[in-house]
Design a protein around this motif. Sequence first.
Motif: not given
Length: 193
Positions: A91-93, A149-153, A168-170, A181-182
């Motif tokens: 998110r920061v990147m 959804w935003a975190r997945v994007v 895994e990350t989320l 994602w879909s």
Amino acid sequence: MLRYSADAALEPRGFTRLLDASRCGDEEAWSQLVRQVYGDLVRLAHRQRSEYAVPATLGTTGLVHECYLRIAGGARERIENRRHFFSLASRVMRQVLCDYARTSLRVKRGGLQQREDLDAWDAEARSEAEDLVYIDELLTQLEAQNEAWARVVECRYFAGLGDEETAETLGIALRTAQRHWSDARAWLAERMR
């Protein structure tokens, strides 16, 4: 593919142990944690830089260091675990890249006048920067409606992670990551028409 280091300190308990120690004022624990994830952050930044037309003045190392400064500057106290750390780093990147794109699009001196530029910042790079800023604005709207959804994007689009890495990350099920994602892509596509 983003791979976490196999070092024991990066196992969930080891990462959490170092994180907890750093919260108690142990700066060496924070330094050790950062040293151990640095390679993963470099790979993440390299992937993001190669995906977008980012002028050479923002190198991979610069992106990693800017990410580090923003996380260490206050967000570090809110990090829950290793997954949360990498989600936050993605998110920061994204924010750094979008801020940089916005800055690059601003015309220095002269208001809205177009300037002729003969360096590497050509029309294609400018168009990609505009797209990146537009997608960031849409993602901000999406966050307000559906944060998951935003975190997945962010993981898929900005960090370039695959389905399994995103899950895994989320810390969510693979099928949930795929469904989010879909759904998010459909939401974005509707607004980009």
